[in-house]
Motif scaffolding. Structure first.
Motif, PDB file in Angstrom:
ATOM      1  N   PRO A  90      13.953 -11.582 -20.292  1.00 27.18           N
ATOM      2  CA  PRO A  90      13.434 -11.700 -21.665  1.00 27.18           C
ATOM      3  C   PRO A  90      14.359 -11.110 -22.727  1.00 27.18           C
ATOM      4  CG  PRO A  90      11.737 -10.848 -20.183  1.00 27.18           C
ATOM      5  CD  PRO A  90      13.019 -10.931 -19.398  1.00 27.18           C
ATOM      6  N   GLN A  91      15.127 -10.103 -22.368  1.00 23.61           N
ATOM      7  CA  GLN A  91      16.018  -9.434 -23.308  1.00 23.61           C
ATOM      8  C   GLN A  91      17.436 -10.008 -23.290  1.00 23.61           C
ATOM      9  OE1 GLN A  91      14.673  -8.169 -20.557  1.00 23.61           O
ATOM     10  NE2 GLN A  91      16.141  -6.928 -19.428  1.00 23.61           N
ATOM     11  N   ALA A  92      17.647 -11.118 -22.620  1.00 27.38           N
ATOM     12  CA  ALA A  92      18.991 -11.666 -22.414  1.00 27.38           C
ATOM     13  C   ALA A  92      19.772 -11.862 -23.712  1.00 27.38           C
ATOM     14  CB  ALA A  92      18.921 -12.982 -21.645  1.00 27.38           C
ATOM     15  N   GLU A  93      19.187 -12.476 -24.688  1.00 29.96           N
ATOM     16  CA  GLU A  93      19.913 -12.725 -25.936  1.00 29.96           C
ATOM     17  C   GLU A  93      20.281 -11.429 -26.650  1.00 29.96           C
ATOM     18  OE1 GLU A  93      21.327 -15.522 -27.298  1.00 29.96           O
ATOM     19  OE2 GLU A  93      20.855 -16.337 -25.334  1.00 29.96           O
ATOM     20  N   GLU A  94      19.420 -10.457 -26.562  1.00 30.87           N
ATOM     21  CA  GLU A  94      19.675  -9.151 -27.194  1.00 30.87           C
ATOM     22  C   GLU A  94      20.862  -8.436 -26.527  1.00 30.87           C
ATOM     23  OE1 GLU A  94      17.555  -4.758 -27.284  1.00 30.87           O
ATOM     24  OE2 GLU A  94      16.307  -6.519 -26.901  1.00 30.87           O
ATOM     25  N   PHE A  95      20.979  -8.571 -25.207  1.00 32.65           N
ATOM     26  CA  PHE A  95      22.016  -7.856 -24.462  1.00 32.65           C
ATOM     27  C   PHE A  95      23.298  -8.657 -24.267  1.00 32.65           C
ATOM     28  CE2 PHE A  95      18.572  -5.008 -23.494  1.00 32.65           C
ATOM     29  CZ  PHE A  95      19.201  -3.783 -23.377  1.00 32.65           C
ATOM     30  N   LYS A  96      23.268  -9.925 -24.549  1.00 31.17           N
ATOM     31  CA  LYS A  96      24.442 -10.775 -24.364  1.00 31.17           C
ATOM     32  C   LYS A  96      25.593 -10.260 -25.226  1.00 31.17           C
ATOM     33  CE  LYS A  96      25.155 -15.534 -25.377  1.00 31.17           C
ATOM     34  NZ  LYS A  96      24.547 -16.859 -25.391  1.00 31.17           N
ATOM     35  N   GLY A  97      26.708  -9.950 -24.585  1.00 30.26           N
ATOM     36  CA  GLY A  97      27.888  -9.480 -25.303  1.00 30.26           C
ATOM     37  C   GLY A  97      27.939  -7.991 -25.580  1.00 30.26           C
ATOM     38  N   LYS A  98      26.876  -7.256 -25.265  1.00 29.74           N
ATOM     39  CA  LYS A  98      26.908  -5.801 -25.477  1.00 29.74           C
ATOM     40  C   LYS A  98      27.853  -5.153 -24.481  1.00 29.74           C
ATOM     41  CE  LYS A  98      22.674  -4.732 -27.808  1.00 29.74           C
ATOM     42  NZ  LYS A  98      21.551  -3.830 -27.914  1.00 29.74           N
ATOM     43  N   LYS A  99      28.417  -4.055 -24.873  1.00 29.05           N
ATOM     44  CA  LYS A  99      29.362  -3.295 -24.043  1.00 29.05           C
ATOM     45  C   LYS A  99      28.663  -2.106 -23.389  1.00 29.05           C
ATOM     46  CE  LYS A  99      32.979  -5.654 -25.377  1.00 29.05           C
ATOM     47  NZ  LYS A  99      33.498  -6.669 -24.522  1.00 29.05           N
ATOM     48  N   ASP A 100      29.336  -1.553 -22.390  1.00 28.40           N
ATOM     49  CA  ASP A 100      28.893  -0.322 -21.723  1.00 28.40           C
ATOM     50  C   ASP A 100      27.495  -0.436 -21.119  1.00 28.40           C
ATOM     51  OD1 ASP A 100      31.328   0.958 -22.460  1.00 28.40           O
ATOM     52  OD2 ASP A 100      30.493   1.308 -24.456  1.00 28.40           O
ATOM     53  N   LYS A 101      27.238  -1.533 -20.422  1.00 27.15           N
ATOM     54  CA  LYS A 101      25.926  -1.754 -19.813  1.00 27.15           C
ATOM     55  C   LYS A 101      25.848  -1.307 -18.355  1.00 27.15           C
ATOM     56  CE  LYS A 101      25.645  -6.203 -20.784  1.00 27.15           C
ATOM     57  NZ  LYS A 101      25.046  -7.556 -20.889  1.00 27.15           N
ATOM     58  N   LEU A 102      26.953  -0.870 -17.769  1.00 29.26           N
ATOM     59  CA  LEU A 102      26.939  -0.486 -16.360  1.00 29.26           C
ATOM     60  C   LEU A 102      25.843   0.540 -16.030  1.00 29.26           C
ATOM     61  CD1 LEU A 102      28.117  -0.926 -13.581  1.00 29.26           C
ATOM     62  CD2 LEU A 102      29.851   0.799 -14.108  1.00 29.26           C
ATOM     63  N   PRO A 103      25.578   1.539 -16.868  1.00 30.08           N
ATOM     64  CA  PRO A 103      24.499   2.480 -16.539  1.00 30.08           C
ATOM     65  C   PRO A 103      23.116   1.815 -16.427  1.00 30.08           C
ATOM     66  CG  PRO A 103      25.904   3.395 -18.245  1.00 30.08           C
ATOM     67  CD  PRO A 103      26.322   1.975 -18.057  1.00 30.08           C
ATOM     68  N   LEU A 104      22.966   0.617 -16.963  1.00 33.37           N
ATOM     69  CA  LEU A 104      21.687  -0.090 -16.891  1.00 33.37           C
ATOM     70  C   LEU A 104      21.531  -0.921 -15.610  1.00 33.37           C
ATOM     71  CD1 LEU A 104      21.613  -1.455 -20.568  1.00 33.37           C
ATOM     72  CD2 LEU A 104      20.483   0.599 -19.663  1.00 33.37           C
ATOM     73  N   LEU A 105      22.598  -1.047 -14.843  1.00 29.32           N
ATOM     74  CA  LEU A 105      22.558  -1.843 -13.620  1.00 29.32           C
ATOM     75  C   LEU A 105      21.577  -1.247 -12.623  1.00 29.32           C
ATOM     76  CD1 LEU A 105      23.610  -4.117 -11.783  1.00 29.32           C
ATOM     77  CD2 LEU A 105      25.373  -2.529 -11.029  1.00 29.32           C
ATOM     78  N   ARG A 106      20.633  -2.079 -12.185  1.00 29.53           N
ATOM     79  CA  ARG A 106      19.671  -1.672 -11.166  1.00 29.53           C
ATOM     80  C   ARG A 106      20.163  -2.198  -9.815  1.00 29.53           C
ATOM     81  NH1 ARG A 106      14.148  -3.787 -12.771  1.00 29.53           N
ATOM     82  NH2 ARG A 106      13.718  -2.962 -10.708  1.00 29.53           N
ATOM     83  N   ARG A 107      20.235  -1.339  -8.839  1.00 31.95           N
ATOM     84  CA  ARG A 107      20.760  -1.712  -7.522  1.00 31.95           C
ATOM     85  C   ARG A 107      19.671  -2.018  -6.500  1.00 31.95           C
ATOM     86  NH1 ARG A 107      26.182   0.284  -6.326  1.00 31.95           N
ATOM     87  NH2 ARG A 107      27.145   0.849  -8.277  1.00 31.95           N
ATOM     88  N   ASP A 108      18.409  -1.813  -6.858  1.00 29.73           N
ATOM     89  CA  ASP A 108      17.330  -2.085  -5.915  1.00 29.73           C
ATOM     90  C   ASP A 108      17.173  -3.587  -5.696  1.00 29.73           C
ATOM     91  OD1 ASP A 108      16.571  -1.710  -8.720  1.00 29.73           O
ATOM     92  OD2 ASP A 108      14.527  -2.203  -8.127  1.00 29.73           O
ATOM     93  N   ARG A 109      16.464  -3.943  -4.662  1.00 27.44           N
ATOM     94  CA  ARG A 109      16.211  -5.360  -4.377  1.00 27.44           C
ATOM     95  C   ARG A 109      15.228  -5.903  -5.415  1.00 27.44           C
ATOM     96  NH1 ARG A 109      17.648  -7.686   0.612  1.00 27.44           N
ATOM     97  NH2 ARG A 109      16.026  -9.212   0.279  1.00 27.44           N
ATOM     98  N   PRO A 110      15.425  -7.154  -5.817  1.00 25.01           N
ATOM     99  CA  PRO A 110      14.492  -7.740  -6.809  1.00 25.01           C
ATOM    100  C   PRO A 110      13.117  -7.973  -6.222  1.00 25.01           C
ATOM    101  CG  PRO A 110      16.120  -9.355  -6.091  1.00 25.01           C
ATOM    102  CD  PRO A 110      16.460  -8.047  -5.431  1.00 25.01           C
TER     103      PRO A 110
END
Length: 110
Positions: A90-110
């Protein structure tokens, strides 16, 4: 050579790329996709399908994104294969092109 999904995919997770992949090399996490380097056949079909411009040939990954090569290989061992296009986050357009997103990466299984 293989292709690598980079930071631009985090918190977007457009899945257009997975649907065009002829060898099922995309794996899906909660807020990111990765490419299995052992399965990728270097066809480049995914590149023009990515609305976030997050996919690069391994030898063209920007220097500040090189760590995503190893991250793709690591996470393919934990996440399931994705074969079909799904709605982007749902937030894809808001986050598209933003920098420094690695801390937001979730590693758990979907």
């Amino acid at each position: 050579m293989t292709y690598v999904v980079t930071e631009n995919c985090i918190e977007c997770k457009y899945t257009d790329c997975a649907e065009v992949c002829p060898v099922e090399c995309f794996h899906e996490g909660p807020n990111f996709l990765v490419i299995d380097p052992a399965e990728c056949i270097d066809c480049a079909a995914c590149i023009p399908e990515c609305p976030a411009d997050a996919i690069y040939a391994e030898d063209e990954v920007p220097d500040d994104q090189k760590h995503f090569t190893a991250l793709n290989a690591e996470l393919t061992r934990h996440w399931p294969v994705i074969l079909r296009k799904k709605a982007a986050l749902p937030q894809a357009e808001e986050f598209k092109g933003k920098k420094d997103k690695l801390p937001l990466l979730r590693r758990d299984r979907p």
